[in-house]
Design a protein around this motif. Structure first.
Motif, short mmCIF file in Angstrom:
data_model
loop_
_atom_site.label_atom_id
_atom_site.label_comp_id
_atom_site.label_asym_id
_atom_site.label_seq_id
_atom_site.Cartn_x
_atom_site.Cartn_y
_atom_site.Cartn_z
N VAL A 244 0.86 -1.18 0.00
CA VAL A 244 0.00 0.00 0.00
C VAL A 244 0.89 1.23 0.00
N ALA B 70 -6.01 3.48 6.60
CA ALA B 70 -7.23 2.68 6.75
C ALA B 70 -7.19 1.46 5.84
N ILE B 71 -6.67 1.64 4.63
CA ILE B 71 -6.57 0.51 3.69
C ILE B 71 -5.59 -0.53 4.21
N ARG C 277 -7.18 -2.44 7.11
CA ARG C 277 -8.25 -3.33 6.67
C ARG C 277 -7.69 -4.57 5.96
N ASN D 284 -2.00 4.31 -3.64
CA ASN D 284 -2.73 5.34 -2.90
C ASN D 284 -1.94 6.64 -2.75
N ALA E 199 -11.63 2.04 2.40
CA ALA E 199 -10.87 0.80 2.63
C ALA E 199 -11.73 -0.43 2.37
N SER F 91 -10.85 -3.38 -0.19
CA SER F 91 -10.83 -4.77 0.28
C SER F 91 -11.61 -5.67 -0.67
#
Length: 245
Positions: free
Chosen positions: A8, A18-19, A22, A88, A220, A224
């Protein structure tokens, strides 16, 4: 949990954090990339580790080809194959009317927001391609509804780069489908992060059908899904996470 490794970019705060959190909950080993915020990346890794997940922080400026190459070499820290890249990392650029935009600021926002994801995708494809011995996987680009609507005043270069990310998503999806790689994007609307700490952003959120800002966790959740096998027949798609805008 041995679902493979995901990388990420820009994972030290906001939507990226947050990603990363998760995807760790989903069972992946997460490489949390950062450019300058070492403290934030360390905090994300600590939170994931304390919850029983696997994470490591890796510094790299995604606009620098050499640093990106080194980052992907380090992505094997968990001894598991790379199965996903989430692009991101982004720069909002200079907040100014186009006639006042400085050339170096324009170059930087393009390098970070367009060239960076392309460089990362290049290495992710090489690692994940079934034609090269990889296990296949997923690339998810974090774009923005600004890439389709033009976005907020004085941020036209940012909006333009996000439009380019959506176009790259659609083109790349067709190019690498035979490699076993899916490519999709999410387009957040106004999300409650530092980047949205502007009166114009708050007004835009309040005027949306849902009448509020989104939360990083809501973006997120969409990422996912796109990374997971539940989206096994989804590629070349941009998923708005924008409260109906």
């Amino acid at each position: 949990m041995t679902n493979g490794t995901v990388l990420v970019t820009g994972g030290s705060r906001g939507i990226g954090a947050a990603i990363a959190t998760r995807l760790a909950q989903d069972g992946y080993g997460v490489v949390v990339n950062y450019a300058t915020d070492a403290e934030g990346a360390t905090a994300v890794v600590r939170e994931i580790s304390q919850a029983g997940g696997r994470a490591a922080a890796v510094r790299a400026d995604v606009a620098d080809a050499g640093q990106v190459a080194a980052m992907f070499e380090k992505a094997g820290a968990f001894g598991e194959p790379l199965v996903a890249l989430v692009n991101n990392a982004a720069s909002v650029g200079q907040e100014a009317p186009m006639q006042d935009q400085q050339a170096d600021a324009l170059n930087r926002v393009v390098q970070t927001n367009v060239v960076g994801p392309a460089l990362c995708a290049k290495h992710a494809i090489r690692a994940m391609s079934r034609k090269r011995g990889g296990v296949g996987g997923s690339i998810v680009n974090v774009a923005s509804v600004a890439g389709q609507t033009g976005g907020l005043p004085n941020l036209v270069p940012y909006s333009a780069t996000k439009g380019a990310v959506i176009a790259m998503t659609k083109g790349l999806a067709g190019e690498v489908a035979a490699d076993g790689i899916r490519v999709n994007s999410v387009s957040p609307g106004v999300i409650d992060t530092e980047m949205s700490n502007r009166p114009a952003a708050r007004q835009l959120a309040e005027s949306s059908p849902m009448g509020r800002m989104g939360h990083p966790a809501e973006v997120a959740a969409a990422v996912s899904f796109l990374v997971s096998d539940a989206a096994s027949f989804v590629t070349g798609t941009d998923l708005p996470v924008s409260g109906g805008r």
